[in-house]
Design a protein around this motif. Sequence first.
Motif: not given
Length: 266
Positions: A159-160, A205-210, A242-247
């Motif tokens: 999706l990305l 920690q910032l990367l974990q928000l992505t 994140y799957v749901a967000i990316m869909v």
Amino acid sequence: MHKYFTVFIVSLQNEFIYRFNFILWRVRNILRFLMTYFLWSGIFIANTSVFGYSQNQMLTYVFMVLIVQTMVLSAPSSDNIGGEIGNGDLSNYLVKPVSYLKYWFTRDVASKTLNFIFAVFEIILLWFLFRPVIIFPTNFAVILGFLVSLLLATVIYYLLSACARFVSFWAPENTWGLAFLVLVMIEILAGGIFPLNILPASIYQLLQLTPFPYLVFFPISIFSGKIIGLEIIKVLLQSAVYVAIMVWFTKFLWKKGMMVYQSSGK
């Protein structure tokens, strides 16, 4: 469902048509593996532990990157999405009874399947050459968690990559430049070069928000025992989110792109 199975079979057959490109892709992955392997082996000559990793843990990570990248980041057929949007070939799919995104996802799965088969043989050969101590999970729940995280990571990356290709709706002359740069950055931020937790705590920690760590770093961390117990469930739930967000985001960009798509080509 039958039509996508047919696409899968045909795509597998097509992979053998471009054998030279496939071989070059596998050679590229092997060379990248060797550079990373010798780099970390050299570092551990004078150290028993680096960034909280023992030599066995780090080399397990390096070997697993080859497998996980093959399943998640390997040579996506969806590279062609941008080109088809830019030159107007997308119109050929819009009149067919198939979902364009499902069609390319099926082709991606076919490509990854073939890459995975070769990656297994490569891993076995490399292991016999270097004989490193690889840490394998013995708990079935851990193995299951790793496989589920791998599946979710594959969907997220597809999706990305599709979203990155959708730039061609608005910039048809740039069918691969910006998208290629984005995908290279994703590979780095996903942990395909080094474990992300060796970075400064604030950056980690910032990367974990992505969604990026959920592509490579977290699946391998589950496999190698760096993430255990309820933390595995937490990672899987976050991956599913994140799957749901990316869909949703992919469908949003698709609808916006179709509003400006003219099918006139370059």
